[in-house]
Design a protein around this motif. Structure first.
Motif, mmCIF file in Angstrom:
data_model
loop_
_atom_site.group_PDB
_atom_site.id
_atom_site.type_symbol
_atom_site.label_atom_id
_atom_site.label_comp_id
_atom_site.label_asym_id
_atom_site.label_seq_id
_atom_site.Cartn_x
_atom_site.Cartn_y
_atom_site.Cartn_z
ATOM 1 N N PRO A 417 0.844 -1.209 0.000
ATOM 2 C CA PRO A 417 0.000 0.000 0.000
ATOM 3 C C PRO A 417 0.869 1.244 0.000
ATOM 4 C CG PRO A 417 0.008 -1.032 2.161
ATOM 5 C CD PRO A 417 0.702 -1.988 1.239
ATOM 6 N N ARG A 418 0.355 2.311 -0.616
ATOM 7 C CA ARG A 418 1.146 3.526 -0.797
ATOM 8 C C ARG A 418 0.460 4.730 -0.174
ATOM 9 N NH1 ARG A 418 1.805 4.434 -6.935
ATOM 10 N NH2 ARG A 418 -0.380 3.832 -6.903
ATOM 11 N N ASP A 419 1.260 5.651 0.302
ATOM 12 C CA ASP A 419 0.819 7.003 0.628
ATOM 13 C C ASP A 419 1.387 7.909 -0.466
ATOM 14 O OD1 ASP A 419 -0.484 6.192 2.878
ATOM 15 O OD2 ASP A 419 1.025 6.916 4.299
ATOM 16 N N VAL A 420 0.507 8.445 -1.293
ATOM 17 C CA VAL A 420 0.937 9.246 -2.428
ATOM 18 C C VAL A 420 0.475 10.687 -2.224
ATOM 19 C CG1 VAL A 420 0.956 9.482 -4.930
ATOM 20 C CG2 VAL A 420 0.691 7.216 -3.899
ATOM 21 N N VAL A 421 1.433 11.617 -2.264
ATOM 22 C CA VAL A 421 1.110 13.042 -2.172
ATOM 23 C C VAL A 421 1.447 13.674 -3.518
ATOM 24 C CG1 VAL A 421 1.537 15.218 -1.000
ATOM 25 C CG2 VAL A 421 1.576 13.072 0.293
ATOM 26 N N PHE A 519 5.549 15.302 -8.133
ATOM 27 C CA PHE A 519 5.683 16.760 -8.197
ATOM 28 C C PHE A 519 5.571 17.207 -9.653
ATOM 29 C CE2 PHE A 519 8.771 20.433 -6.901
ATOM 30 C CZ PHE A 519 7.717 21.327 -6.989
ATOM 31 N N LEU A 520 4.467 17.901 -10.006
ATOM 32 C CA LEU A 520 4.233 18.371 -11.365
ATOM 33 C C LEU A 520 4.511 19.864 -11.441
ATOM 34 C CD1 LEU A 520 1.635 16.248 -10.531
ATOM 35 C CD2 LEU A 520 1.422 16.361 -13.000
ATOM 36 N N THR A 521 5.519 20.277 -12.242
ATOM 37 C CA THR A 521 5.937 21.677 -12.306
ATOM 38 C C THR A 521 6.763 21.927 -13.556
ATOM 39 O OG1 THR A 521 7.230 23.382 -11.145
ATOM 40 C CG2 THR A 521 7.987 21.137 -10.944
ATOM 41 N N ASP A 522 6.938 23.216 -13.900
ATOM 42 C CA ASP A 522 7.881 23.561 -14.965
ATOM 43 C C ASP A 522 9.261 23.893 -14.400
ATOM 44 O OD1 ASP A 522 7.496 26.023 -13.809
ATOM 45 O OD2 ASP A 522 6.464 26.918 -15.511
ATOM 46 N N GLY A 523 9.374 23.907 -13.075
ATOM 47 C CA GLY A 523 10.674 24.123 -12.440
ATOM 48 C C GLY A 523 11.258 25.495 -12.662
ATOM 49 N N ARG A 543 10.016 8.808 -1.596
ATOM 50 C CA ARG A 543 10.635 8.935 -2.916
ATOM 51 C C ARG A 543 9.940 10.100 -3.623
ATOM 52 N NH1 ARG A 543 13.423 5.970 -0.595
ATOM 53 N NH2 ARG A 543 14.341 3.981 -1.243
ATOM 54 N N LEU A 544 10.742 10.940 -4.288
ATOM 55 C CA LEU A 544 10.212 12.107 -4.985
ATOM 56 C C LEU A 544 10.342 11.892 -6.488
ATOM 57 C CD1 LEU A 544 9.169 15.076 -5.038
ATOM 58 C CD2 LEU A 544 11.567 15.790 -4.936
ATOM 59 N N PHE A 545 9.224 11.983 -7.200
ATOM 60 C CA PHE A 545 9.211 11.815 -8.651
ATOM 61 C C PHE A 545 8.751 13.127 -9.280
ATOM 62 C CE2 PHE A 545 8.583 7.788 -6.624
ATOM 63 C CZ PHE A 545 9.395 6.915 -7.338
ATOM 64 N N THR A 546 9.597 13.696 -10.134
ATOM 65 C CA THR A 546 9.269 14.973 -10.758
ATOM 66 C C THR A 546 8.699 14.749 -12.153
ATOM 67 O OG1 THR A 546 11.543 15.209 -11.563
ATOM 68 C CG2 THR A 546 11.016 16.222 -9.451
ATOM 69 N N VAL A 547 7.705 15.543 -12.498
ATOM 70 C CA VAL A 547 7.081 15.502 -13.823
ATOM 71 C C VAL A 547 7.221 16.888 -14.424
ATOM 72 C CG1 VAL A 547 4.983 15.053 -15.141
ATOM 73 C CG2 VAL A 547 5.459 13.725 -13.064
ATOM 74 N N GLY A 548 8.082 17.020 -15.431
ATOM 75 C CA GLY A 548 8.318 18.302 -16.087
ATOM 76 C C GLY A 548 7.186 18.642 -17.029
ATOM 77 N N ILE A 549 6.623 19.831 -16.879
ATOM 78 C CA ILE A 549 5.460 20.262 -17.648
ATOM 79 C C ILE A 549 5.849 21.447 -18.519
ATOM 80 C CG2 ILE A 549 3.130 21.211 -17.496
ATOM 81 C CD1 ILE A 549 3.235 18.330 -16.633
#
Length: 782
Positions: A417-421, A519-523, A543-549
């Motif tokens: 099971p996961r805790d996803v933020v 983490f969804l952002t253009d940074g 764990r931190l996963f970035t999504v470049g938008i």
């Protein structure tokens, strides 16, 4: 979006507040110290606006006197009129609110746009349009021409390696001698190791020197009238080229070369490479208080981002058209047959000399530098390499690059099971297509949650807000509620990332659950180092996963943040890619994690391996290591642990392919690791000396080293002035100019709140004046 502005709205607010204070102290009408000169308007408009505001102020004073007279009279009536008094108080509040809104609306209507860091008005007069002359307007209102730029890019790909040559041509269409300063991006893992200054048929080879020495050499050449070029690294993915003494009607070429490794993944059993060439620097949010002084006439630095001026070039307003054309060519040798080739954001034409080779060019010949170029190719089924080993042999040291893809490990019967933020960036720079992509990606991610998972959603701009006060069970009802909330989000304000990251990472550890932050952002920020430090301090077992938008994300921040967070980086540049990219990301997140990766080099071999601490891996992702060896000989053992399954593999160095430029790639990784050690408390003087030694040995640009080239023959007459300076860039494709730069500042301090406070201060000043005028009359009546 940026927190600094060249046309300071903060100054306007401060002047309004000072005016209110001065007038209250003087017991005079509240416009006593309010001058039209305080407004950033043209003189006629300022005069008219001053008259309008004075008229409005007089009316507000009259209203205040009337209300005060009425309430005083009402207070002297019998007590059964208490309700009337309460009504009058309500009228006072409503009247005050109306006056405040009126004043605020007037200021908003009359104020000229307050631009973000680097946003400078650039005009192209009709008389000069045929020559393509750009005029840069300075703070004092004067204008001067800047050089015109175009760029040619030639990239040669061999397996996972790419060697690129970037030729920047600075043309001077004017009649004065010019200087050009151009801020531009390169891939975040580019090892820049060569620069040449080309003047006609003559070539001047660039030299690598310590940064201060290189700049001093360049400035001395500029003053002497010599043609010179300087390439400096501002960030690992952000560089500045300075060119001095471009003759009238002439051109100067600056050639830059770099080496890089390519992104590689195995998707559904097929290998896929990705090449990304960034073309534009997106305006960045600059938090902190401005420092005194200017940086070469550009935006001031702050106490949090001291070099803000160096990473904030002027931005051309979209209404003026697009500039800085780029021509691009890729020669691709995959080593194995290529099944598919795709350029998602630019039309291309390609040829296939052999099944494993492709030659790619832009279909239009040239494209404006306003969005990143991406080229992906999928290898033929069954041809996905799981091992790639290259060796470059030298006189004293051999350098090797090892890329190894672990096999798909068996998944557990039931996933943990996961805790996803989820964190979504809703700042002004995300306005337009970026916020649409982010909302769609997040809605898809919510639908991928399982009944055993818990989740929360955090949005941030100038402020941070969360859907829930903690993680909640991913029930169908809550997922539907969260999806509706996400689809209602709008882009606005600044890019204050730190509070959002703190909120997402500040959670207790639970060994029975997997903690993931998406983490969804253009940074688009300038304070990367502070954010990296925060992530490392608060990550815990998450764990931190970035999504470049968007069309031009800050890949240095995105990739480094993911590395600091022991996660991965995913790039989405188009709404059409949301489904595929987010599905791939979640497929990886749902596969077993490979931990405890170890590499054992041949016995007796001295190996300097980078990165030294190997990251955790997800299935289908490669392990990439650069190493310096006394001798590349023998067998390398690699091992790691999945879900109670041990994985291991062996690679023979004697069977490696021959590579070139591997020493530069190794040196770049070592420099990155040394710079990262500063966040762990390493002494900067020691780090600086180590970085300089590595960079000079491998001719690499770094924070402490630069490339400089000087043509020794003076060409500019001593009595001829040198014009020009910072050259403008395009606004990235899909960005909204008004949302990024706004009509009032939306930076590290909330200017709208300041404006409201200033306006309320004006109102209070008026009412206090009216009250004080009333007191003598009341005393006389007694």
């Amino acid at each position: 979006m940026s927190g600094l502005y060249t046309h300071s709205g903060h100054g306007l607010v401060a002047d309004l507040q000072r005016s209110a204070t001065s007038c209250g102290a003087a017991q005079t009408p509240f416009l006593c110290h309010f001058s039209p000169a305080l407004l950033p308007f043209s003189p006629p408009l300022a005069t008219a606006s001053g008259a309008v505001m004075q008229s409005l102020a007089q009316r507000s004073l009259h209203t205040g006197r009337t209300l005060m007279n009425t309430i005083t009279a009402a207070a002297q009536r019998p007590r059964h009129h208490a309700m009337e008094i309460a009504t009058l108080v309500a009228h006072i509040l409503l009247g005050g609110l109306g006056i405040a809104l009126a004043l605020g609306a007037l200021v908003l209507f009359l104020a000229s746009p307050a631009h973000a860091a680097g946003d400078t008005t650039v005009a192209m007069p009709a008389a000069a349009a045929g020559q393509g002359t750009l005029l840069l307007r300075a703070a004092d209102g004067s204008t001067h021409a800047v050089p015109v730029l175009d760029t040619e890019v030639d990239i040669r790909v061999s397996g996972p390696l790419a060697r690129a040559r970037v030729v920047q041509t600075f043309r001077n269409p004017g009649e004065a001698w010019q200087e050009g300063i151009y801020v531009f991006p390169l891939p975040d893992n580019a090892a820049v190791d060569r620069m040449r200054l080309r003047i006609g048929e003559r070539i001047v080879e660039g030299e690598i020197r310590e940064r201060e020495e290189a700049r001093a050499t360049f400035e001395q050449a500029r003053e002497r009238g010599q043609r010179a070029a300087l390439v400096e690294q501002e960030r690992p993915n952000l560089f500045t080229t300075s060119v001095a003494n471009i003759p009238p009607g002439a051109e100067v070429k600056v050639e830059i070369e770099y080496q890089q490794t390519l992104d590689y993944q195995i998707i559904d059993g097929s290998g896929r490479y990705s090449l990304r060439f960034p073309m534009v620097v997106g305006p960045r949010y600059i938090p902190g208080d401005a420092l005194t002084g200017e940086d070469r006439g550009r935006t001031r630095g702050t106490d949090q981002v001291a070099d803000a001026g160096r990473i904030s070039p002027p931005v051309l307003h979209p209404s003026a058209g697009l500039i800085n054309p780029v021509r691009l060519r890729v020669e691709l040798d995959a080593g194995v047959p290529v099944a598919a080739l795709d350029s998602p954001y630019h039309a291309i034409r390609s040829s296939a000399p052999t099944p494993s080779r492709r030659v790619v060019e832009l279909a239009a010949g040239a494209t404006p530098a306003n969005r990143d170029f991406v080229l992906t190719w999928t290898l033929a089924a069954g041809q996905a390499p799981r091992v790639a080993l290259f060796v470059e042999r030298g006189e004293k040291l051999d350098h090797a690059l090892l890329m190894l893809v672990p096999p798909q490990l068996p998944a557990g019967e039931r996933p943990l099971p996961r805790d996803v933020v989820f964190i979504i960036d809703t700042s002004g720079s995300m306005e337009g297509t970026s916020i649409v992509q982010a909302r769609e990606a997040l809605a898809l991610a919510l639908r991928r949650l399982g009944p055993q998972d818990r989740f929360n959603v955090i949005e941030f701009n100038s402020i941070t807000s969360a859907l829930y006060d903690g993680v909640r069970d991913a029930t169908p009802e809550r997922i539907e509620q969260a999806t509706r909330w996400v689809r209602s989000l709008q882009a606005r304000g600044g890019t204050e990332m730190a509070p959002a990251l703190s909120a997402a990472l500040d959670r207790g550890e639970d060994p029975a659950r997997v903690r993931q932050v998406i983490f969804l952002t253009d940074g688009a920020v300038g304070n990367e180092e502070a954010l990296f430090r925060l992530i490392e301090e608060r990550l815990g077992d998450a764990r931190l996963f970035t999504v470049g938008i968007g069309s031009a994300p800050n890949s240095h921040f995105m990739r480094k943040a993911a590395a600091a967070g022991r996660g991965t980086f995913t790039y989405i540049g188009n709404v059409d890619e949301v489904q595929a990219r987010m599905s791939e990301l979640f497929a990886r997140l749902e596969t077993p994690l490979l931990k405890g990766i170890e590499i054992r080099w041949p016995e007796g071999t001295e190996a300097d391996q980078w990165p030294r601490k190997l990251p955790d891996l997800y299935a289908g992702e490669p392990l990439v290591v650069a190493v310096a060896l006394k001798k590349a000989d023998g067998e390398v053992q690699v091992s790691g642990w999945g879900r109670e399954v041990r994985w291991q593999s062996a690679v023979d160095l004697r069977q490696a392919n021959t590579g070139s430029g591997l020493g530069a790639l190794w040196a770049r990784q070592r420099i990155d690791a040394l710079m990262d050690s500063l966040r762990a408390g390493a002494a900067e003087d020691e780090v600086r000396q180590e970085v300089i030694a590595v960079a000079l040995a491998h001719r690499l640009t770094s924070r402490y080293t630069s490339l400089v080239a000087v043509d020794r023959t003076p060409v500019r007459p001593a009595d001829s002035a040198l014009q020009g300076g910072a050259m403008p860039t395009n606004l990235p494709h899909g960005w909204e100019h008004e949302a990024v730069f706004g009509q009032l500042p939306m930076g590290a301090t909330d200017a709208r709140l300041n404006l409201l406070l200033g306006t309320l201060a004006l109102l209070a000043c008026a009412l206090l004046w009216a009250l004080q005028r009333r007191r003598p009359q009341a005393a006389a009546a007694l």
